[in-house]
Write a protein that holds these residues in place. Structure first.
Motif, PDB file in Angstrom:
ATOM      1  N   VAL A 220      60.773  36.762  28.051  1.00 26.51           N
ATOM      2  CA  VAL A 220      59.745  36.978  28.968  1.00 26.51           C
ATOM      3  C   VAL A 220      59.862  36.882  30.310  1.00 26.51           C
ATOM      4  CG1 VAL A 220      57.045  36.946  29.066  1.00 26.51           C
ATOM      5  CG2 VAL A 220      58.156  36.570  26.795  1.00 26.51           C
ATOM      6  N   HIS A 221      59.905  37.743  31.073  1.00 22.89           N
ATOM      7  CA  HIS A 221      59.897  37.835  32.430  1.00 22.89           C
ATOM      8  C   HIS A 221      58.902  38.332  33.522  1.00 22.89           C
ATOM      9  CE1 HIS A 221      64.338  37.357  31.581  1.00 22.89           C
ATOM     10  NE2 HIS A 221      64.281  38.117  30.824  1.00 22.89           N
ATOM     11  N   VAL A 222      57.706  38.298  32.763  1.00 27.88           N
ATOM     12  CA  VAL A 222      56.674  38.778  33.413  1.00 27.88           C
ATOM     13  C   VAL A 222      55.415  37.994  33.158  1.00 27.88           C
ATOM     14  CG1 VAL A 222      57.498  41.132  34.245  1.00 27.88           C
ATOM     15  CG2 VAL A 222      56.392  40.780  32.070  1.00 27.88           C
ATOM     16  N   PRO A 223      54.260  37.923  33.888  1.00 25.10           N
ATOM     17  CA  PRO A 223      53.158  37.458  33.159  1.00 25.10           C
ATOM     18  C   PRO A 223      52.412  38.474  32.032  1.00 25.10           C
ATOM     19  CG  PRO A 223      53.058  37.429  35.630  1.00 25.10           C
ATOM     20  CD  PRO A 223      54.007  38.374  35.585  1.00 25.10           C
ATOM     21  N   THR A 224      51.794  37.673  30.971  1.00 22.21           N
ATOM     22  CA  THR A 224      51.381  38.396  29.985  1.00 22.21           C
ATOM     23  C   THR A 224      49.873  38.302  29.626  1.00 22.21           C
ATOM     24  OG1 THR A 224      52.150  36.479  28.587  1.00 22.21           O
ATOM     25  CG2 THR A 224      53.634  38.537  28.793  1.00 22.21           C
ATOM     26  N   HIS A 225      49.221  37.457  30.534  1.00 20.14           N
ATOM     27  CA  HIS A 225      47.839  37.382  30.473  1.00 20.14           C
ATOM     28  C   HIS A 225      47.259  37.620  31.992  1.00 20.14           C
ATOM     29  CE1 HIS A 225      43.839  36.219  28.857  1.00 20.14           C
ATOM     30  NE2 HIS A 225      43.798  35.510  30.008  1.00 20.14           N
ATOM     31  N   ILE A 226      46.508  38.553  32.432  1.00 24.91           N
ATOM     32  CA  ILE A 226      46.346  38.777  33.796  1.00 24.91           C
ATOM     33  C   ILE A 226      44.726  39.003  33.792  1.00 24.91           C
ATOM     34  CG2 ILE A 226      46.528  39.998  35.747  1.00 24.91           C
ATOM     35  CD1 ILE A 226      49.163  40.626  34.654  1.00 24.91           C
ATOM     36  N   VAL A 227      44.053  38.178  34.552  1.00 23.65           N
ATOM     37  CA  VAL A 227      42.415  38.362  34.707  1.00 23.65           C
ATOM     38  C   VAL A 227      42.226  38.726  36.340  1.00 23.65           C
ATOM     39  CG1 VAL A 227      41.842  37.396  32.701  1.00 23.65           C
ATOM     40  CG2 VAL A 227      42.090  36.013  34.850  1.00 23.65           C
ATOM     41  N   GLY A 228      41.328  39.242  36.643  1.00 28.68           N
ATOM     42  CA  GLY A 228      41.039  39.424  38.131  1.00 28.68           C
ATOM     43  C   GLY A 228      39.802  40.320  38.296  1.00 28.68           C
ATOM     44  N   VAL A 229      39.705  40.601  39.591  1.00 32.64           N
ATOM     45  CA  VAL A 229      38.418  41.263  40.326  1.00 32.64           C
ATOM     46  C   VAL A 229      38.987  42.521  41.038  1.00 32.64           C
ATOM     47  CG1 VAL A 229      36.092  41.181  41.337  1.00 32.64           C
ATOM     48  CG2 VAL A 229      36.893  39.246  39.832  1.00 32.64           C
ATOM     49  N   MET A 230      38.229  43.630  41.174  1.00 30.27           N
ATOM     50  CA  MET A 230      38.571  44.795  42.003  1.00 30.27           C
ATOM     51  C   MET A 230      37.314  44.851  42.686  1.00 30.27           C
ATOM     52  SD  MET A 230      40.810  47.431  39.411  1.00 30.27           S
ATOM     53  CE  MET A 230      39.511  47.045  37.941  1.00 30.27           C
ATOM     54  N   ALA A 231      37.262  45.144  43.945  1.00 30.80           N
ATOM     55  CA  ALA A 231      36.317  45.573  44.793  1.00 30.80           C
ATOM     56  C   ALA A 231      36.670  46.889  45.237  1.00 30.80           C
ATOM     57  CB  ALA A 231      36.057  44.781  45.915  1.00 30.80           C
ATOM     58  N   PHE A 232      35.426  47.805  44.799  1.00 33.06           N
ATOM     59  CA  PHE A 232      35.878  49.300  45.245  1.00 33.06           C
ATOM     60  C   PHE A 232      35.034  49.713  46.340  1.00 33.06           C
ATOM     61  CE2 PHE A 232      36.727  48.960  40.928  1.00 33.06           C
ATOM     62  CZ  PHE A 232      37.514  50.040  40.568  1.00 33.06           C
ATOM     63  N   GLU A 233      35.735  50.764  47.237  1.00 35.14           N
ATOM     64  CA  GLU A 233      35.150  51.250  48.387  1.00 35.14           C
ATOM     65  C   GLU A 233      33.631  51.465  48.277  1.00 35.14           C
ATOM     66  OE1 GLU A 233      37.539  54.140  50.158  1.00 35.14           O
ATOM     67  OE2 GLU A 233      39.278  52.982  50.139  1.00 35.14           O
ATOM     68  N   ASN A 234      33.169  51.833  47.109  1.00 35.06           N
ATOM     69  CA  ASN A 234      31.659  52.188  47.056  1.00 35.06           C
ATOM     70  C   ASN A 234      30.838  50.904  46.994  1.00 35.06           C
ATOM     71  OD1 ASN A 234      31.929  51.443  44.448  1.00 35.06           O
ATOM     72  ND2 ASN A 234      31.186  53.330  43.539  1.00 35.06           N
ATOM     73  N   GLY A 235      31.449  49.954  46.872  1.00 39.48           N
ATOM     74  CA  GLY A 235      30.600  48.498  46.772  1.00 39.48           C
ATOM     75  C   GLY A 235      30.709  48.008  45.317  1.00 39.48           C
ATOM     76  N   ALA A 236      31.130  48.549  44.160  1.00 38.99           N
ATOM     77  CA  ALA A 236      31.008  48.004  43.050  1.00 38.99           C
ATOM     78  C   ALA A 236      32.202  46.880  43.018  1.00 38.99           C
ATOM     79  CB  ALA A 236      31.574  49.129  42.000  1.00 38.99           C
ATOM     80  N   VAL A 237      31.993  46.181  41.804  1.00 45.14           N
ATOM     81  CA  VAL A 237      33.020  45.113  41.821  1.00 45.14           C
ATOM     82  C   VAL A 237      32.990  44.858  40.211  1.00 45.14           C
ATOM     83  CG1 VAL A 237      33.214  42.529  41.856  1.00 45.14           C
ATOM     84  CG2 VAL A 237      32.100  43.643  43.712  1.00 45.14           C
ATOM     85  N   VAL A 238      34.390  45.129  39.786  1.00 43.46           N
ATOM     86  CA  VAL A 238      34.644  45.238  38.282  1.00 43.46           C
ATOM     87  C   VAL A 238      35.666  43.896  37.975  1.00 43.46           C
ATOM     88  CG1 VAL A 238      35.928  46.588  36.712  1.00 43.46           C
ATOM     89  CG2 VAL A 238      34.181  47.763  38.565  1.00 43.46           C
ATOM     90  N   GLN A 239      35.394  43.537  37.093  1.00 41.87           N
ATOM     91  CA  GLN A 239      36.258  42.387  36.325  1.00 41.87           C
ATOM     92  C   GLN A 239      37.221  42.952  35.445  1.00 41.87           C
ATOM     93  OE1 GLN A 239      31.969  40.762  35.310  1.00 41.87           O
ATOM     94  NE2 GLN A 239      33.429  39.174  34.659  1.00 41.87           N
ATOM     95  N   ILE A 240      38.414  42.652  35.463  1.00 46.63           N
ATOM     96  CA  ILE A 240      39.608  43.018  34.314  1.00 46.63           C
ATOM     97  C   ILE A 240      40.360  42.211  34.019  1.00 46.63           C
ATOM     98  CG2 ILE A 240      41.222  43.153  36.458  1.00 46.63           C
ATOM     99  CD1 ILE A 240      42.282  45.835  35.079  1.00 46.63           C
ATOM    100  N   GLY A 241      40.596  42.331  32.675  1.00 46.01           N
ATOM    101  CA  GLY A 241      41.652  41.391  31.849  1.00 46.01           C
ATOM    102  C   GLY A 241      42.623  42.289  30.947  1.00 46.01           C
ATOM    103  N   MET A 242      43.959  41.824  31.152  1.00 47.67           N
ATOM    104  CA  MET A 242      44.881  42.769  30.493  1.00 47.67           C
ATOM    105  C   MET A 242      45.709  41.511  29.827  1.00 47.67           C
ATOM    106  SD  MET A 242      44.832  45.872  31.056  1.00 47.67           S
ATOM    107  CE  MET A 242      42.939  46.170  31.201  1.00 47.67           C
ATOM    108  N   SER A 243      45.933  41.532  28.692  1.00 47.62           N
ATOM    109  CA  SER A 243      46.902  40.522  27.903  1.00 47.62           C
ATOM    110  C   SER A 243      47.357  40.961  26.753  1.00 47.62           C
ATOM    111  CB  SER A 243      45.776  39.455  27.749  1.00 47.62           C
ATOM    112  OG  SER A 243      46.394  38.291  27.082  1.00 47.62           O
ATOM    113  N   PHE A 244      48.701  40.385  26.658  1.00 42.94           N
ATOM    114  CA  PHE A 244      49.764  40.530  25.368  1.00 42.94           C
ATOM    115  C   PHE A 244      49.512  39.049  24.784  1.00 42.94           C
ATOM    116  CE2 PHE A 244      52.688  43.595  27.093  1.00 42.94           C
ATOM    117  CZ  PHE A 244      51.820  44.969  27.063  1.00 42.94           C
TER     118      PHE A 244
END
Length: 366
Positions: A220-244
């Motif tokens: 394994v050469h890359v992260p396999t569990h990633i979580v974070g937050v995206m702030a959009f230009e319209n003001g919305a804030v979205v939580q994201i989780g991507m995992s293997f």
């Protein structure tokens, strides 16, 4: 109809889905398929009644206007650059490149040559996602507040015959599955302005349990569990989780929140699925859809839209600016994790135009 010549480079697993779907779009004239493994190209050509050719032959063919690039991620930019040098427009499987730097060079090269680039995913064209888009545009959500985006599984080594590239540079859950979720969110909410995140790799190797390599271990050469937050230009804030690395979960793929309601959006890796809407004070209610492309796998509709756009001299929806923006956002999660800071997103993109009429009859989609 003035059809658009198509050459396909890369005959792996995803090529079958593209070739099946391309039959739905009369504007596409498939002139041949190629692969470094010519036997694989011949096998795919025989399956679909088309010609197996060399990469060089496809690039030299003056009847081909779009090269559809279905190679592995680490080859996306190199193959797309070859296409541009040959004077061809190019459309790649996701992601546009394995890093923002090389994808930016591709984007600049295309603009300098006056050629188009595009990239998957095109699942946001699907009827369910267009229905969700119409609801957002109608204003029923009120002021956008935020949302969640979740893809979590135990890993692709359970089913893919050669899963190595999922764990190499350019792989991992964010670059593999993130394009579907983030592209659909840009379709719904517009561009992203900032990213914060954490990224880990709980295991240094993975055990393949699929055939024919069952029992083999891969690094394994890359992260396999990633979580974070995206702030959009319209003001919305979205939580994201991507995992293997997750055995199972109960989150829905996408939720979008507004001051007046909540929208449930189905899996952005598919064209259909049930959209639900909750009006403040009420309950979730299924939303019907009259939009096309909710009843199957139309992977390649982005290519058809590009072909129509070439003929009518308009922007295509799954375009290079959108794909580059999504790639910058995805790469920003690791940068944020490494630096412990919030990362500003510098690329600009427009929300793709809604798909306002069907492409089934080969007519122009506005």
């Amino acid at each position: 109809m003035d059809r658009v010549g198509i050459g396909i480079i890369g005959c792996g697993n995803i090529s079958s889905a593209y070739l099946k779907a391309m039959a739905s779009f009369p504007i596409l004239d498939i002139r041949g398929v190629a692969d470094l493994n010519h036997d694989l190209a011949k096998q795919r050509a025989a399956e679909f009644g088309i010609e197996a050719r060399s990469v060089e032959e496809l690039l030299r063919d003056p009847a081909i206007e779009i090269i559809v690039n279905l190679t592995v991620p680490k080859a996306h930019v190199a193959v797309a650059m070859q296409a541009l040098e040959a004077g061809k427009n190019t459309y790649s499987e996701k992601p546009l490149g394995i890093n923002f730097r090389e994808a930016s060079e591709l984007s600049e090269a295309a603009k300098a040559k006056g050629l188009r680039i595009g990239a998957a995913p095109d699942t946001f064209f699907g009827g369910s996602h267009q229905t969700a888009r119409a609801l957002v545009d109608s204003g029923v959500l009120g002021t956008p507040v935020g949302g969640t985006a979740t893809f979590m599984c135990p890993g692709h080594e359970r089913w893919h015959p050669n899963p190595d590239f999922y764990y190499e540079t350019g792989g991992g859950p964010m670059l593999d599955m993130g394009p579907y979720y983030i592209t659909d969110l840009v379709n719904l909410l517009g561009p992203v302005s900032q990213v914060a995140g954490f990224a880990i790799a709980p295991r240094k190797e993975r055990l393949i349990t699929s055939q024919p390599r069952n029992g083999e271990r891969i690094p394994v050469h890359v992260p396999t569990h990633i979580v974070g937050v995206m702030a959009f230009e319209n003001g919305a804030v979205v939580q994201i989780g991507m995992s293997f690395d997750v055995a199972g979960h109960k989150h829905v793929p996408l939720e979008v929140y507004g001051t007046e309601g909540t929208l449930i959006v189905p899996d952005p890796n598919h064209f259909g699925g049930q959209v639900e809407f909750l009006k403040k004070g009420g309950a979730f209610e299924p939303q019907g859809t009259s939009a096309p492309y909710a009843d199957g796998n139309y992977r390649s509709i982005g290519v058809a839209d590009m072909a129509h756009a070439i003929r009518s001299n308009r922007p295509h929806r799954a375009n290079g600016d959108l794909a580059l923006h999504v790639l910058e956002v995805m790469e920003a999660f690791e940068r944020a994790a490494a630096s412990g800071t919030t990362i500003n997103i510098n690329t600009k993109t427009e929300r793709p135009a809604p798909l306002s009429e069907s492409l089934r009859d080969g007519r122009l989609a506005r």
